[in-house]
Design an enzyme around this catalytic site. Sequence first.
Site, short mmCIF file in Angstrom:
data_model
loop_
_atom_site.label_atom_id
_atom_site.label_comp_id
_atom_site.label_asym_id
_atom_site.label_seq_id
_atom_site.Cartn_x
_atom_site.Cartn_y
_atom_site.Cartn_z
N GLY A 82 -14.34 -23.24 -64.62
CA GLY A 82 -14.69 -22.15 -63.71
C GLY A 82 -14.46 -20.77 -64.30
O GLY A 82 -14.32 -20.62 -65.52
N GLY A 133 -21.14 -17.08 -71.47
CA GLY A 133 -20.97 -18.22 -72.38
C GLY A 133 -21.32 -19.52 -71.65
O GLY A 133 -22.10 -20.35 -72.14
N HIS A 134 -20.75 -19.70 -70.44
CA HIS A 134 -21.05 -20.91 -69.66
C HIS A 134 -22.53 -20.97 -69.29
O HIS A 134 -23.14 -22.04 -69.32
CB HIS A 134 -20.23 -20.91 -68.36
CG HIS A 134 -18.75 -21.00 -68.56
ND1 HIS A 134 -17.89 -19.98 -68.23
CD2 HIS A 134 -17.98 -21.99 -69.05
CE1 HIS A 134 -16.66 -20.33 -68.50
NE2 HIS A 134 -16.67 -21.54 -69.01
N ILE A 165 -21.09 -17.12 -77.54
CA ILE A 165 -21.68 -15.93 -76.94
C ILE A 165 -20.60 -14.83 -76.96
O ILE A 165 -19.46 -15.08 -76.54
CB ILE A 165 -22.16 -16.20 -75.49
CG1 ILE A 165 -23.16 -17.37 -75.47
CG2 ILE A 165 -22.77 -14.95 -74.86
CD1 ILE A 165 -24.47 -17.12 -76.19
N SER A 215 -14.70 -15.32 -72.86
CA SER A 215 -13.71 -16.29 -72.41
C SER A 215 -13.31 -15.95 -70.99
O SER A 215 -13.27 -14.76 -70.62
CB SER A 215 -12.46 -16.19 -73.32
OG SER A 215 -11.35 -16.78 -72.68
N SER A 216 -13.00 -16.98 -70.21
CA SER A 216 -12.55 -16.75 -68.82
C SER A 216 -11.26 -15.94 -68.81
O SER A 216 -10.94 -15.26 -67.84
CB SER A 216 -12.32 -18.07 -68.11
OG SER A 216 -13.49 -18.84 -68.15
#
Length: 281
Positions: free
Chosen positions: A31, A36-37, A178, A187-188
Amino acid sequence: MYIFRKTADLERYLKRQKENGLKSAFVPTMGALHEGHFSLLAIAQEESDFSIVSIFVNPTQFDDKKDLEKYPRKDEEDIRALVTRGCDVLYLPSPEEVYPPDSHIKSDFDLGGLDRPMEGAHRPGHFNGVVQVVNRLLEIVQPSSIIMGQKDYQQAAIIRRLLEVTESETELVVAPIIREEDGLAMSSRNVRLSESERKVAPKIQETLQWVKAQKGKKPLELVLKEAVAKINEGNQLRVDYLEMANAQSLEVVKNWEDSEALVLCTAVHLGPVRLIDNVLI
Ligand code: PAF
């Protein structure tokens, strides 16, 4: 988008999709989704008849309990973003749905030593938790392909190995990193950086590129030493490790000539977070 919180409901749905001959591509996530995701989701959409994203902050892969507590959770925002981007299925389970009480979920796989260096050496038990959850998710989802990011280079190599040792029919697709405009890998955890920390963060990628440019000019060991000093100067960034490895076996090397394909990997502490990045050489 269908949202499944119960494993049994997802499994029933997936059984019907399979009976109809439809192929799925799967993006496992924890989550706090970012570009990127979404790039992984776009690949999943190209690769398959329907895309599945999971959001599950897996407690068994956190060696640091504070990192687990502070891990950003943004379910409502993530759901809206996935709908906007045309995701077909979201699996959003509770820990009990992934690890049912009294069940033994296997975590010890023969990873051929890929789990020993770098992240493995610095985060004991981390990869056991990762392979445990990914194997469990693959058992549930049984996708035609699983899409993972190159940012977690060692993790992707370990998942490739997991698919081999479990003789899985799922194909692994590794997607490029990315980056933000200034080079910081998405990054999260980036949302937890302060303004001044965010300003120095691109130095990590700049230094990896600098190391790459030194090939054939200076001995590797010297270059790595200088690179650590470059990142650490200014006292905000603190290198946890910076290692050159064989890009396939992940064995750490000491010379440029030790392998034809190399990967330079690093983990760096910055304020409350630990950032990782890598570059292929
Ligand atoms: O890369 C991640 O976000 C996690 O390690 C993964 C693959 C979703 C397993 O929890």
